[in-house]
Every structure is written in C-alpha cells, then in structure tokens.
Design an enzyme around this catalytic site. Structure first.
Site, mmCIF file in Angstrom:
data_model
loop_
_atom_site.group_PDB
_atom_site.id
_atom_site.type_symbol
_atom_site.label_atom_id
_atom_site.label_comp_id
_atom_site.label_asym_id
_atom_site.label_seq_id
_atom_site.Cartn_x
_atom_site.Cartn_y
_atom_site.Cartn_z
ATOM 1 N N ARG A 539 0.833 -1.212 0.000
ATOM 2 C CA ARG A 539 0.000 0.000 0.000
ATOM 3 C C ARG A 539 0.861 1.253 0.000
ATOM 4 N NH1 ARG A 539 -4.070 1.005 4.424
ATOM 5 N NH2 ARG A 539 -2.350 0.345 5.739
ATOM 6 N N SER A 603 7.516 -4.815 7.364
ATOM 7 C CA SER A 603 7.127 -5.768 8.421
ATOM 8 C C SER A 603 7.955 -7.041 8.422
ATOM 9 C CB SER A 603 5.637 -6.104 8.288
ATOM 10 O OG SER A 603 4.891 -4.918 8.261
ATOM 11 N N ASP A 657 5.436 -2.941 11.296
ATOM 12 C CA ASP A 657 3.986 -2.742 11.400
ATOM 13 C C ASP A 657 3.518 -2.771 12.856
ATOM 14 O OD1 ASP A 657 4.574 -5.435 11.634
ATOM 15 O OD2 ASP A 657 2.867 -6.126 10.439
#
Length: 917
Positions: A539, A603, A657
């Site tokens: 994203r 992440s 994350d």
C-alpha cells in the site's frame, strides 16, 4: 356375449352401490388432502413443542432424545448381543459385524415367548425372565465365556439422559408390568443379569424399536435418517440437529429423536377427525385417553375398528340383512391379519366371505363388497394419518438442512406395513403428494429391530474407540496452566538475553531497537507519505495530520506483489515498489510536489542503527527476494528511486507494522505503550527503559523495542509443547527451523496445522471415510479464514459441511464436528501462547516501573485477532490469568501500518526540529 357384458355391468353397479353406501356411513373417516396438510401442520407444531424445554412438559409428542448421535459408517466391527423386547415374542441374538471391504452382518437368534403372567406381572419377574433367556441363549451357543456388549431394543417410551439409561414413562401395547414405570430399565436388567455369575454381559445401549429400524436400514443405506414402525403399535424417529434439542446440553452434531408420535392428539387436537368408533376403541382399551393417534393407525386396533363398524352397520340393517352373530359382538374377533387378507388383490373377496362365515355370518355378494370397502377405508385412513405425520418430519429435515429439495431414505418395519398388501403403496403415494420437494426412498428393515440394537451398540463402540484416538491427538494442543507459566517465564528470559550485548547474538527473541523514542503528543501536523510492505499486497498512502483535534485523513491505493517479484531479486522488488509509488503520486496529482517526508512500514525483522536505517535480518511470510538480507532496505529504496529518476522523497523512518500499531493507538490513548500484531504473522513491540537496552548508547528515557518474538523457541525451548504437526508444518515451510513461535500462533500457519491433523486422522480412518482426497493433500488449501468461519458460534454444522465441500472435502455430520474441534484446539492453543508471551511483557513493564499494579493499553492489529470469533477472548483471559497485577486494556488499531508510519515520521520530524532549536 351379451349376457357376459350384462353380468359385468350388474356386478360393477352392485360394487358401486355398496361403495357409496359405505362411503356415506364412514364419510368422517375419509380425509381430504387439505385435512392431511392441516394434520401435517398440527404435527409440526407438536414436534416444536416437544423439543422445547419449557413446552415439553405439556407436549403430547414427547420428542425423546435417544443419545444415538451417529449412524453406521461401515467401519463397525465386532460381536454383540442384542435383545428385542416389546412384542408378542422376545428375541435374543448374537450379531457379528465384520469389516471386510463390504458391510457384512451375520446373525443367530432365538425366540422366547412372553407369557401373559410375565407381561402383567412384576418388574423383577420380567427382568429375571429376560436374564434367564439370555443365559440360556449364551449357554446353548457356548459363548458364556465371552464378555459381550449388549444392545437392548425396548419398544416403550423411555426418558434417556445417556445411551445406556432409560426411565420408563409408560407401558403401551398389551404390557402392564408393575413397579417398572419411572424406573431405569437398564439398571433393572443389569441387576438380573448379575445374578447369573457364569455370564459377563455389559449393557451398552438402550434403543427404541423405531431407532433400531432406522439404524438397521442406515447400515445398508447411509442416507437413511428416519425410522417408522407401523405394526402392533406405531412410532417414528429421525435425526434432529442438536441445536434444536433444548432438553440436551450442546449444539454440535445431531441426535436421533424418538417422537413417540402414538400420543399425538391426547390434548384434543385431533378431536375433529376422531369418530365414534375411535372413542369406543379408546374406552375399551387398557389405557383410555392415551396413545390416541396410535389407536387410529396401528395393527393392534385396526381389526377391532373394523369389527365395531360392521356391528353398527349390521344393527342399522345395512349388512347381513340385520342379522348379527355372537362372534361379531366378541372383542378381538377380527384381527389386522383378517383386514389384510380381505384387501388382497383378486383373492380378497373370497377371503372376506370365508372370514365372515367363520364369524357365524351368512354374507351376500353385496355384504362382502361392503365389508371389503370398510377395510379399505380403515386401512387407507391409517396410511393417510401416518403419511401426514411422516411428511411433517421430512419437511423438518429439509428445513433443518436449508435445502430446496431433500433426498433421503426412510427405514420401515412393522407387521401392518409388511403383511398388508396395499398399505405400503398407499403410504408412499400420499407422502410424495404431501411433500413433493422430498425424494423419498422407503427401505424395508429385513432383519428386525434387534439387528438395529446391535448396530447402535456397534456404532457406540466405534465412536467410543474413535473418540479416544481423537482425544489423544487433540490433547497435544491442550496447555495446562503450568505449561503457560513456563512459556511466560521462558519468554521473559529470552527478552532479557535479547537486550544484553553479550547474549543478544544467541537470543531467539532479538529485541531490536527501533529508535522510536517518543509517543505522539497531539502537536503533530503536516502531509506525509507512508508505504506498507508486509504481505502479498503493498500500500501507498498520503496521510494528512492536523494538530489540536488529533485529526488524521488518509488516501491510499493497494498494489499486488506477484509471487515472481516476492521471490525474485531485491532490485526487481524495490523497482516494483517505486513503480507503485509513481503510480500513486500520479493518481493523487502530487508527483511534482515538494519533497514529502516518508515513513516506510517494513514488516520484516530489521536491525536498526537509527530510525532511518534498517538492515534486513531475514525474510519471513513467504518473501525470498535475493540480495536483501544483510542490506539496508532504506538504501535499497533510495537507489530504486534514483533509478526511476521521476521524483524525490525524504525517507525519515523505517518502521515495523507492530510499532505502527502501537503509535496509532498511542495517538488516541496515552497509556498505550505495547503493540501486538496477531494476523498473517505475529509480533510485539513495547516501550523499554533505555537503561535496559545495552545495544544502544544512553540511559535516559525510553525506546520502542521490536521483539521479533516469532523466533522464540528456535533454540528448542518450546519443544516440550510442539507436536508432530508443528514439525511437519515447519519442515514444509520456506524457512525450516525458524520462527517456530510464529508458526504456532499466526494466521499463516494455523490452517496448515489443521490440514496436517486432518490428514493424520483420515489415515487412521477417523475422518472422510478414511479417504485422503487430492485437495486435502494440497498445501495451503486450509486457509486460516476457514478456521474463523468454522468456529463461528452461530454456524450450523450444515454450513461447516458446505465450507468443507468448497475445499473438496466430502464430509459427514460427524466429520464436521471433528473438524470444528480440531480448528478449536489449534486456535485456542495459538491464543493461549500469544497470551503467555504478552503476559511476560506486561509483567516486565510493571516490574521495571516498580509498581504493585500496572494500568496499560495494548494496541492490537491483525486479521486473526479481529476476525476469529474466539481468539481475542482467549488471549485476554490468558493475559489476565498469568499477569493478575496488570490491568490490561486492548485497543483495536485502525490502520496501524499506514497511519502509524506517518505518525512515527511526524514524531521524528517534531523531535528533529526540537533538537535543531
């Protein structure tokens, strides 16, 4: 020729006249389709009433739970004894069930009489007599030395709280034994059997003859889920969803319900269709006011009904020229076998004349035709009433399964059904007319109800043995409090190793410093770009933060990361990322804007030396891009931006994350200083005292530590609780021997653990009929989202079966229960392990702050925590149990990986400005 036609015409006219005469006299007994549909509706209401805990006491149709939970699956085997008590004769059998690739049953039996003095005597006399017959049977066959399980077919209404128990509610048929009503018949039989020291018999199951019929037929046809007896008495049973049975604890699976439909109408609900003859039959019976439906249907009363009708018609001068015989006045002189004989095709008229003459009557041709039609009306009404009640049961089955069309089999037994030449055909035709949406096969039980008792016993023995094996497998996933305390304490020890300079290289929990040294204070503002890479989707976000009101607005676009990119080269991966950023900047119309500050949520385990430097330790979650491990991912991103040469960005922070989740929740709640991700992967971060972090210079303040706890156990410290299934999942993963804790707790692996267990259970013949389908052999087929769906509280087993069918797994109801149990065991262990690890962190924070009681908030994100119906509750309960001095609030993060990255970037900018000033 003319004379022959004239005679035929005369005979036809004569027959029509007699039929009309009888029809007028018995018009109340002829039931229209509308009346039958109405009776069907009434019976459905009675069933509902009988199933309800509050309404059952006043229900006529008692809907008794039988505790028979499964039908035969063909894998039953062994030798069993069976008793059949409930009719004019009593039968003892040995039943040998063998598994030789095909369903094979061998039976030997012997009939014993049930004298009147026994069936009208005392309870002890009855059961002593039965035990004597069993002992005699075993001795004559030289099997008294064997210990055999026994199934008892007991054809009377009993209230059961388990399979091997039955409290007699009332005697029916001709039985009237004293001192047995409201007592446990299995206990009485067991006491009598124990008097015989030379035999060893264990009563495993008590079943009704109707249930036994269903089980006998189900052994030959697995679709059979209804049993009906139309004989001396009448009754029906069927497989009901447990969730609809209020009288029994539990919602899983199905249970056979013994309807005891013979009592239908005892509350007056059938008064509009009962006739004067029905009332007379009832008043003359041994149980007036009881079993009213049975008295309109069953073989015990059918002949007597015909006799009463013939007597009244004779008195009215409509038969036998009004001349009566003494035999016509005698109760019981016309039996159901006579009715059946009189209705035989071709021979019926001759049989009618013979039977009437035996009664001392002199019938004319007209009389024989009329009497034959009386028999037809009485037996047809019986079949119609049976059909209406059976149609109600079939409709309930179809609705339970939420099907527009039901295909099922009804097991049939009973002398009336078997010997009456027209009865089966009439019943089948009316049932199909009343329930056109059901395709019904009627299967005659060839071996009687005793074989069914043996089948129930065989199924009980199979289920018992299977249950032991299933429990043995699932017990490996049951963690005691001692186990969890051990996990908590080992996690705490590994955290300390990870914080110390000397032990950190060998620690499995790496405790990586993130260089995030402060939480948001509400003064953050501006526009920030955020990237989020951690799974198959990537994203790009534009985040606008306004100070004062703590307002955040976000715009984002999602891009796929193809497998060939995930597992290609590092340059290809970062070029793809930059291509996605360019696309987003075009999309937002800000490609030419001033150099935006950027936060990169990455992440994967990284070793950081500053907030904008992250050296990838190792790939997880299926990523395998080459030339990345050991490299600074921020530098790799900057190089890719330079290669693109279309825009410039200020990369301020690389964050995990988990840290983003903590920051997002910390923006809303100042008590939040822990972040937890429980999704595809599993990880925790928290604010640690700088004085405890030996890898970073300085002892003032706090810094967020990214624990990377997924590697906990890689040194073997969790081997005590790891199972063979965990080992199989680990060995089949992209990183064998790594991230062992994550592989026991995260969404990426739970479904795969379940699949390995299902394969093992299937190999042992405990699931899917022992057939391992190609789909079940396929790695990754059982996604964790299926666990969430299967474990949903409101989900009926039928829906579980549909989910399994989507996966190409053809499951029975029993399979679905086991699959649901397996899913529950795996997800529960995952939540408990997560909770134990989190308890170690909150306890450490409490002790570091030297507090007796700590109030703290954990920011949480991840699909497993959010979507699984029980994971979050079990996790919270475990933390509460293992860290009782900590008051832990769990706060769901809204977009931690995007919003969190922007907030970290904003905080870093704020601190940088403060430092410069």
């Amino acid at each position: 020729m003319f004379a022959v036609h004239l005679l035929a015409f005369y005979f036809t006219k004569l027959k029509e006249d007699q039929i009309k005469k009888v029809d007028r006299f018995l018009y109340h007994m002829r039931l229209s389709d509308d009346t039958l549909l109405d009776i069907m509706t009434r019976f459905q209401a009675e069933m509902e009433k009988g199933l309800g805990k509050d309404t059952n006491p006043t229900a006529c149709v008692k809907m008794l739970p039988t505790f028979v939970r499964a039908i035969p699956d063909g894998s039953e085997k062994g030798e069993f004894l069976a008793l059949d008590l409930g009719g004019s004769k009593f039968r003892v059998l040995t039943v040998q069930v063998s598994e030789e690739g095909k369903r094979n049953v061998h039976m030997e039996s012997q009939f014993y009489p049930t004298p009147k003095e026994i069936i009208h005597g005392s309870g002890s006399e009855l059961f002593d007599y039965v035990a004597d017959c069993v002992a005699d049977f075993m001795k004559t066959r030289n099997i008294e030395h064997k210990k055999l399980p026994l199934g008892l077919t007991f054809s009377f209404p009993c209230l059961q709280s388990k399979l091997e128990e039955g409290i007699l509610l009332s005697w029916t048929k001709k039985f009237k034994v004293r001192g047995v009503q409201d007592t446990n018949v299995v206990s009485s039989l067991t006491r009598s059997l124990k008097r015989h020291k030379d035999i060893d018999v264990d009563v495993l199951a008590l079943v009704n003859d109707t249930v036994a019929t269903m089980m006998t037929c189900a052994y030959d046809d697995p679709r059979c889920e209804v049993g009906v007896i139309i004989g001396t008495g009448t009754n029906a049973c069927y497989m009901e969803d447990m969730s609809n049975i209020d009288m029994v604890e539990g919602d899983e699976g199905r249970m056979c319900i013994n309807t005891e439909w013979g009592a239908f109408g005892e509350d007056g609900s059938l008064e509009d269709i009962r006739t004067e003859f029905d009332r007379e039959i009832d008043l003359g019976s041994i149980n007036p006011g009881k079993q009213l439906f049975e008295k309109m249907i069953s073989g015990l009363y059918m002949g007597e009904l015909v006799r009463l009708i013939l007597l009244k018609m004779t008195k009215a001068g409509l038969l036998f020229r009004g001349e009566k015989s003494s035999a016509l006045y005698a109760k019981g002189k016309i039996e159901t076998r006579h009715v059946a004989a009189m209705e035989k095709y071709k021979e019926g008229l001759g049989n009618t004349r013979e039977i009437l003459m035996e009664l001392g009557l002199e019938p004319s041709e007209e009389d024989c035709l009329a009497v034959q039609h009386v028999c037809t009306i009485v037996s047809f009404r019986s079949a119609n009433l049976c059909a209406a009640a059976l149609a109600a049961i079939l409709t309930r089955l179809r609705e339970n399964k939420k099907l527009t069309r039901l295909r099922t089999t009804v097991g049939m037994d009973g002398t009336l059904y078997k010997i009456h030449p027209q009865y089966p055909k009439r019943l089948h035709k009316v049932v199909r007319k009343l329930v056109p949406s059901c395709d019904v096969r009627f299967l005659l039980s060839e071996s009687g109800s005793a074989k069914g008792a043996a089948m129930v016993t065989a199924v009980a023995a199979r289920v018992q043995a299977q249950r032991k094996l299933i429990d043995k497998v699932l017990s490996q996933f049951q963690l005691t409090r001692e186990h969890l305390v051990n996990v908590r304490d080992k996690m705490r020890a590994e955290m300390v190793y990870g914080l110390k300079r000397e032990t950190q290289p060998l620690a499995t929990v790496k405790m990586l410093p993130t260089y995030v040294c402060a939480m948001p204070d509400g003064t953050e503002k501006g526009k920030y770009l955020a990237l989020d890479l951690g799974g198959t989707n990537f994203r790009v976000l534009l985040v606008k933060i306004r100070s004062g009101r703590r307002s955040v607005r976000m715009y984002n676009k999602i891009f796929a990361i193809p497998l060939e990119i995930m597992q290609g080269t590092g340059e290809e991966l970062f070029d793809h990322i930059v291509h996605c950023i360019a696309d987003f900047l075009d999309y937002m119309g800000i490609k030419g804007a001033s150099r935006l500050p950027l936060g990169f949520t990455f992440s994967f385990p990284c070793k950081q030396t500053s907030i904008d430097k992250g050296i990838l330790v190792e790939w997880t979650k299926g990523f395998k891009a080459t030339d990345c491990e050991g490299e600074d991912v921020v530098d790799m991103l900057r190089e890719a931006i330079k290669r693109r040469n279309e825009f410039e960005l200020d990369i301020v922070a690389v964050v995990n994350d988990t840290v983003g989740t903590m920051m997002t929740c910390g923006y809303e709640d100042p008590d939040c200083e822990i972040g937890l991700i429980a999704g595809t992967g599993s990880n925790v971060c928290y604010m640690e005292e700088m004085q405890n972090i030996e890898l970073v210079e300085g002892s003032e303040g706090k810094m967020c530590i990214n624990t990377e706890w997924g590697g906990f156990g890689d040194n073997g410290c969790l081997d005590e609780i790891r199972t063979q299934y965990d080992t199989e999942v680990d060995e089949g993963s992209l990183n064998p021997g790594k991230q062992r804790y994550e592989k026991m707790t995260s969404g990426m692996y739970l479904g795969e653990i379940v699949r390995q267990i299902l394969i093992d259970l299937t190999k042992h013949g405990l699931l899917f009929r022992g057939q391992i389908s190609e789909r079940l052999r396929t790695r990754g087929i059982f996604e964790t989202k299926f666990l969430s769906q299967i474990e949903s509280d409101g989900l009926a087993l039928l829906q579980v079966r549909r989910i399994l069918q989507q996966l190409g797994l053809d499951s029975t109801c029993e399979d679905s229960i086991v699959v649901k149990e397996v899913c529950g065991a795996v997800s529960r262990r995952a939540a408990q392990l997560c909770g134990a690890g989190l308890a170690a962190i909150v306890e450490k924070r409490r002790e570091d702050r030297n507090l007796e009681h700590l109030k703290i908030t954990v920011g949480v994100d991840g699909t497993l925590y959010k979507l699984h119906p029980h994971f979050s509750r079990i996790l919270r309960e475990t933390v509460k149990e293992l860290a009782p001095q900590c008051d832990v609030t769990f706060m769901l993060s809204e977009d931690g990986s995007g919003k969190g990255a922007a907030l970290i970037t904003a905080v870093a900018k704020r601190l940088h400005l403060k430092k410069d000033n």
